[in-house]
Every structure is written in C-alpha cells, then in structure tokens.
Design a protein around this motif. Structure first.
Motif, PDB file in Angstrom:
ATOM      1  N   ILE A 244       0.956  -1.362  -0.071  1.00  0.00           N
ATOM      2  CA  ILE A 244      -0.682   0.000  -0.295  1.00  0.00           C
ATOM      3  C   ILE A 244       0.690   1.118  -0.418  1.00  0.00           C
ATOM      4  CG2 ILE A 244      -1.985   1.247   0.986  1.00  0.00           C
ATOM      5  CD1 ILE A 244      -2.816  -1.373   0.151  1.00  0.00           C
ATOM      6  N   CYS A 245       1.856   1.204   0.715  1.00  0.00           N
ATOM      7  CA  CYS A 245       2.921   2.179   1.260  1.00  0.00           C
ATOM      8  C   CYS A 245       3.429   2.569   0.089  1.00  0.00           C
ATOM      9  CB  CYS A 245       3.330   2.628   2.161  1.00  0.00           C
ATOM     10  SG  CYS A 245       2.740   1.902   3.692  1.00  0.00           S
ATOM     11  N   LEU A 246       4.204   1.655  -1.120  1.00  0.00           N
ATOM     12  CA  LEU A 246       4.651   1.583  -2.013  1.00  0.00           C
ATOM     13  C   LEU A 246       3.853   2.122  -2.966  1.00  0.00           C
ATOM     14  CD1 LEU A 246       6.671  -2.021  -2.284  1.00  0.00           C
ATOM     15  CD2 LEU A 246       8.304   0.595  -1.849  1.00  0.00           C
ATOM     16  N   CYS A 247       2.656   1.774  -2.887  1.00  0.00           N
ATOM     17  CA  CYS A 247       1.937   1.687  -4.181  1.00  0.00           C
ATOM     18  C   CYS A 247       1.432   3.676  -4.431  1.00  0.00           C
ATOM     19  CB  CYS A 247       0.480   1.730  -4.366  1.00  0.00           C
ATOM     20  SG  CYS A 247       0.705  -0.456  -5.060  1.00  0.00           S
ATOM     21  N   THR A 248       1.601   3.745  -2.792  1.00  0.00           N
ATOM     22  CA  THR A 248       0.758   5.434  -2.372  1.00  0.00           C
ATOM     23  C   THR A 248       2.394   6.342  -3.258  1.00  0.00           C
ATOM     24  OG1 THR A 248      -0.461   4.516  -0.919  1.00  0.00           O
ATOM     25  CG2 THR A 248       0.062   6.777  -0.955  1.00  0.00           C
ATOM     26  N   SER A 249       3.172   5.921  -2.247  1.00  0.00           N
ATOM     27  CA  SER A 249       3.929   6.776  -3.349  1.00  0.00           C
ATOM     28  C   SER A 249       4.757   6.602  -4.817  1.00  0.00           C
ATOM     29  CB  SER A 249       5.513   5.928  -2.638  1.00  0.00           C
ATOM     30  OG  SER A 249       7.029   6.744  -2.718  1.00  0.00           O
ATOM     31  N   ALA A 250       4.146   5.536  -5.317  1.00  0.00           N
ATOM     32  CA  ALA A 250       4.657   5.582  -7.070  1.00  0.00           C
ATOM     33  C   ALA A 250       3.404   6.515  -7.245  1.00  0.00           C
ATOM     34  CB  ALA A 250       4.839   4.021  -7.364  1.00  0.00           C
ATOM     35  N   ILE A 251       2.350   6.471  -7.310  1.00  0.00           N
ATOM     36  CA  ILE A 251       0.888   7.158  -7.941  1.00  0.00           C
ATOM     37  C   ILE A 251       1.650   8.164  -7.384  1.00  0.00           C
ATOM     38  CG2 ILE A 251      -1.539   7.399  -7.416  1.00  0.00           C
ATOM     39  CD1 ILE A 251      -1.475   4.281  -6.702  1.00  0.00           C
ATOM     40  N   GLY A 252       1.650   9.427  -6.223  1.00  0.00           N
ATOM     41  CA  GLY A 252       1.786  10.243  -5.730  1.00  0.00           C
ATOM     42  C   GLY A 252       2.904  11.112  -6.773  1.00  0.00           C
ATOM     43  N   HIS A 253       3.806  10.195  -7.596  1.00  0.00           N
ATOM     44  CA  HIS A 253       4.775  10.987  -7.936  1.00  0.00           C
ATOM     45  C   HIS A 253       4.851  10.976  -9.969  1.00  0.00           C
ATOM     46  CE1 HIS A 253       8.097  11.216  -6.186  1.00  0.00           C
ATOM     47  NE2 HIS A 253       8.229   9.507  -5.447  1.00  0.00           N
ATOM     48  N   LEU A 254       3.505   9.593  -9.904  1.00  0.00           N
ATOM     49  CA  LEU A 254       3.267   9.715 -11.509  1.00  0.00           C
ATOM     50  C   LEU A 254       2.254  11.047 -11.306  1.00  0.00           C
ATOM     51  CD1 LEU A 254       2.956   5.858 -12.343  1.00  0.00           C
ATOM     52  CD2 LEU A 254       4.513   7.562 -13.453  1.00  0.00           C
ATOM     53  N   ALA A 255       0.789  10.933 -10.920  1.00  0.00           N
ATOM     54  CA  ALA A 255       0.057  11.460 -11.409  1.00  0.00           C
ATOM     55  C   ALA A 255       0.117  12.999 -10.395  1.00  0.00           C
ATOM     56  CB  ALA A 255      -0.708  11.437  -9.670  1.00  0.00           C
ATOM     57  N   LYS A 256       1.486  13.453 -10.289  1.00  0.00           N
ATOM     58  CA  LYS A 256       1.583  15.212 -10.282  1.00  0.00           C
ATOM     59  C   LYS A 256       1.422  16.055 -12.136  1.00  0.00           C
ATOM     60  CE  LYS A 256       5.478  14.872  -6.756  1.00  0.00           C
ATOM     61  NZ  LYS A 256       6.926  14.833  -6.700  1.00  0.00           N
ATOM     62  N   GLY A 257       0.717  16.750 -11.295  1.00  0.00           N
ATOM     63  CA  GLY A 257       0.201  17.701 -12.412  1.00  0.00           C
ATOM     64  C   GLY A 257      -1.302  16.969 -12.883  1.00  0.00           C
ATOM     65  N   ARG A 258      -1.938  15.910 -12.583  1.00  0.00           N
ATOM     66  CA  ARG A 258      -2.602  15.611 -13.113  1.00  0.00           C
ATOM     67  C   ARG A 258      -4.574  15.531 -13.164  1.00  0.00           C
ATOM     68  NH1 ARG A 258      -1.800  10.024 -16.217  1.00  0.00           N
ATOM     69  NH2 ARG A 258       0.632   9.541 -16.477  1.00  0.00           N
ATOM     70  N   THR A 292      11.068   3.474  10.395  1.00  0.00           N
ATOM     71  CA  THR A 292      10.396   4.866   9.787  1.00  0.00           C
ATOM     72  C   THR A 292      11.028   5.811   8.952  1.00  0.00           C
ATOM     73  OG1 THR A 292       9.957   5.064  12.543  1.00  0.00           O
ATOM     74  CG2 THR A 292      10.523   7.414  11.147  1.00  0.00           C
ATOM     75  N   THR A 293      12.818   5.357   8.503  1.00  0.00           N
ATOM     76  CA  THR A 293      13.203   5.468   7.277  1.00  0.00           C
ATOM     77  C   THR A 293      13.146   5.653   6.092  1.00  0.00           C
ATOM     78  OG1 THR A 293      15.787   5.759   9.105  1.00  0.00           O
ATOM     79  CG2 THR A 293      15.878   6.203   6.732  1.00  0.00           C
ATOM     80  N   ALA A 294      12.103   4.029   6.120  1.00  0.00           N
ATOM     81  CA  ALA A 294      11.911   3.727   4.850  1.00  0.00           C
ATOM     82  C   ALA A 294      10.934   4.045   4.354  1.00  0.00           C
ATOM     83  CB  ALA A 294      11.633   2.152   5.367  1.00  0.00           C
ATOM     84  N   LEU A 295      10.116   4.373   5.401  1.00  0.00           N
ATOM     85  CA  LEU A 295       8.439   4.996   5.641  1.00  0.00           C
ATOM     86  C   LEU A 295       9.122   7.233   4.818  1.00  0.00           C
ATOM     87  CD1 LEU A 295       6.436   3.411   7.736  1.00  0.00           C
ATOM     88  CD2 LEU A 295       6.305   3.646   5.350  1.00  0.00           C
ATOM     89  N   LYS A 296      10.143   6.918   5.255  1.00  0.00           N
ATOM     90  CA  LYS A 296       9.959   8.580   5.101  1.00  0.00           C
ATOM     91  C   LYS A 296      10.927   8.180   3.563  1.00  0.00           C
ATOM     92  CE  LYS A 296      11.097  10.604   9.432  1.00  0.00           C
ATOM     93  NZ  LYS A 296      11.953  11.187  10.436  1.00  0.00           N
ATOM     94  N   SER A 297      11.582   8.191   3.164  1.00  0.00           N
ATOM     95  CA  SER A 297      12.335   7.708   1.817  1.00  0.00           C
ATOM     96  C   SER A 297      11.112   7.692   1.044  1.00  0.00           C
ATOM     97  CB  SER A 297      13.192   6.247   1.673  1.00  0.00           C
ATOM     98  OG  SER A 297      11.881   5.273   1.740  1.00  0.00           O
ATOM     99  N   MET A 298       9.956   7.123   1.505  1.00  0.00           N
ATOM    100  CA  MET A 298       8.540   7.005   0.255  1.00  0.00           C
ATOM    101  C   MET A 298       7.896   8.522   0.679  1.00  0.00           C
ATOM    102  SD  MET A 298       7.454   3.571   0.750  1.00  0.00           S
ATOM    103  CE  MET A 298       8.072   2.332   2.027  1.00  0.00           C
ATOM    104  N   LYS A 299       8.507   9.396   1.482  1.00  0.00           N
ATOM    105  CA  LYS A 299       7.212  10.555   1.624  1.00  0.00           C
ATOM    106  C   LYS A 299       6.421   9.998   2.152  1.00  0.00           C
ATOM    107  CE  LYS A 299      10.637  12.976  -1.527  1.00  0.00           C
ATOM    108  NZ  LYS A 299      10.926  14.097  -2.392  1.00  0.00           N
ATOM    109  N   ILE A 300       5.877   9.540   2.521  1.00  0.00           N
ATOM    110  CA  ILE A 300       3.402   9.119   3.010  1.00  0.00           C
ATOM    111  C   ILE A 300       4.450   8.924   4.799  1.00  0.00           C
ATOM    112  CG2 ILE A 300       3.826   8.273   0.700  1.00  0.00           C
ATOM    113  CD1 ILE A 300       3.903   5.350   2.499  1.00  0.00           C
ATOM    114  N   SER A 301       5.375   9.423   5.514  1.00  0.00           N
ATOM    115  CA  SER A 301       5.994   9.035   7.136  1.00  0.00           C
ATOM    116  C   SER A 301       5.348  10.439   7.434  1.00  0.00           C
ATOM    117  CB  SER A 301       6.719   8.622   7.179  1.00  0.00           C
ATOM    118  OG  SER A 301       7.088   8.566   8.812  1.00  0.00           O
TER     119      SER A 301
END
Length: 301
Positions: A244-258, A292-301
């Motif tokens: 869920i976290c990985l998908c959220t992060s990836a979707i956030g990057h792809l959906a920028k400007g949409r 915590t570090t992993a979640l921050k790297s995904m910018k979702i923590s």
C-alpha cells in the motif's frame, strides 16, 4: 492443502513409526490419502512390508496399491532397482493396465531416457487424451530437462483441457514471473482469483505483479489488491501493508500535475502506516527506526 489436524496426525504417526512403535501401514495409508511426499520413509517402510510375506498377504487387494506407492517413492529417491522390481510385479499381475503403463513411462523418465519416456507418454495420451497424470508428467519432464519453454507449452495445453486446476495456474504464473513475463503471470492470477476469490495469497501475488508492471492504472489496481489482501488476512499481512505504501508513493509521483481525480486519496496510506508501526512495535521494536526511515524515503511518513 493439508489441515493442521491432518498434519498433527501425520507427524504423530511418523514419530511413532520412526521410533519402532508400529503403525507402518496406517502411516503409509495416511501419506497416500493426504498426497504428501515422504518418499524416503515410504520406500523404507513400504519395502519392509512388501518383503515380509506374512505382512504382505494380510493386505489383500491393497498389496497392489502399496507396490505402486513404493515404486513411485523409489523413483523419487533414485532407487531405480527397487522401482523396477515393484513395476515388474505389477506388470505380471496387470499386463494390460494403462496405470502400470504410466509407471513404466515414469521409470524411463527417472532413468533419464527422455525420448523414450516422451514416446511412452504420447502413446498413453493417444489412448486417453484426458489422463491428467500423463499431462503433468510431460510438464515435469520438460522442467527436469531445463526446457522452460516446453514446460510453458505443456502447461498451457493442459489448462486448455483442465481449466479448473488451480495448482497448474499457480505453477504457470510462477514460471512466468521467473521469466519476467509479468503480463502473462497477471492473467494466470486473474484466473486464480476468479476461481478462489477468498485466497489472500492470490490477491497478494497479483498485486505484486501489477506493481512490477508499473504505470498509473496498474499501480492503482495493485493498491486495491493489496487492500483486499489486508482485508482477507484481518490486517495481518505486512507485505501487503508495505505494498500500500509503495503504491501510494509511486502513484503520487506519477499523478503530479494530473487531474485531481487521478490522484490518490491518503486515507488508506495512513491506515497502512499506522498498522505497520503498531506491528513493528509489538514484534520487532529494534527495527522500528528502519521502518520510519523507509517510510520517510517514500515521503509518506
């Protein structure tokens, strides 16, 4: 799938037999009933019964079933001579049996006589095109020779006839994943989910494949199947929570400007993060900082 009760019964009987407490025949019957592989023990205890005339005669018609069981176990263990001896007895008793014919073909396969085994299997399928065992042996033989494309071909042909065989769909899916053929693997997992919609393993595997394929649509779908995995497991699947976290992060990057409707809502992500933190605090508090570090790297923590 062996239940916990059946596994407990099997373990108890196995321990009893291994320690000389008797119950050899009951153990062999249970192994056969549960369709589990205990080839070394089947060979050991099965031969002990077959080599004892008194015990063997007490089996009645089950004697022939035991000869077959031991023959297959012997081939698994590469005890070719023992397998030959068992098959000879069966050949003498059932000279025209196609079932014995399968054992003869399997013996050729065990000896590495691939061309002869293929010829024997082809002949058996001419007589009975719906022989599942023979179809599966062809797949196994291709894999044993390292012929993965051949295994895929035979599995697809098998599934054209036996579309309800979930084990075959799963095997095909795993082969496709190993070859990075993710679109084909996704199709297999779709079939499995249609057939058994409450099995979380299939939802999780399908989500993994969709995530690997990437692209906004696949990621959104992957997130839905990670969520269904969490739902089916009562929120206990750590891999799905990370998904869920990985998908959220990836979707956030792809959906920028949409458009706003194409972007992802944060509610599920927040619940997943909370569940992960709670799980780590309970089971692995020393690794909480890594989470915590992993979640921050995904910018979702």
């Amino acid at each position: 799938m062996v239940s916990k009760t059946e596994q407990s019964q099997l373990d108890r009987l196995e321990n009893q037999v291994d320690n000389g407490g008797g119950g050899d025949w009951e153990y062999l019957c249970l192994v056969r009933k549960l369709k589990v592989r205990r080839s070394d023990k089947v060979l050991k205890y099965g031969l002990a019964i077959l080599n004892d005339p008194k015990k063997r005669s007490s089996l009645g018609q089950d004697e022939w079933t035991l000869y077959e069981q031991v023959a297959i176990a012997a081939m698994d263990c590469q005890s070719i001579d023992a397998a030959k001896d068992c098959i000879k007895v069966l050949q003498k008793k059932f000279s025209e049996s196609k079932r014995v014919g399968r054992l003869e073909a399997m013996l050729l396969e065990a000896k590495g006589s691939w061309a002869e085994a293929e010829k024997a299997y082809s002949s058996l399928l001419e007589d009975n095109p719906l022989d599942q065992v023979v179809h599966k042996r062809r797949v196994a033989m291709a894999k044993a020779q390292g012929n993965i494309s051949g295994a895929i071909e035979w599995l697809n042909k098998y599934l054209e006839i036996f579309m309800a065989d979930n084990d075959a769909w799963r095997e095909l899916a795993e082969i496709y994943v190993s070859l990075q053929m993710y679109k084909q693997a996704a199709f297999c997992y779709e079939e499995l989910i249609l057939s058994q919609p409450t099995v979380p393993l299939y939802h999780l595997a399908y989500a993994d494949v969709l995530y690997t394929l990437g692209g906004l649509e696949n990621l959104q779908m992957a997130k839905k199947y990670y969520a269904s995995t969490i739902d089916l497991t009562g929120g206990k699947n750590t891999r799905a929570l990370f998904g869920i976290c990985l998908c959220t992060s990836a979707i956030g990057h792809l959906a920028k400007g949409r458009n706003k409707e194409e972007k992802d809502s944060p509610e599920l992500q927040s619940l997943a993060v909370t569940a992960l933190e709670k799980d780590y605090k309970q089971r692995a508090p020393e690794k909480l900082s890594l989470l915590t570090t992993a979640l921050k790297s995904m910018k979702i923590s």
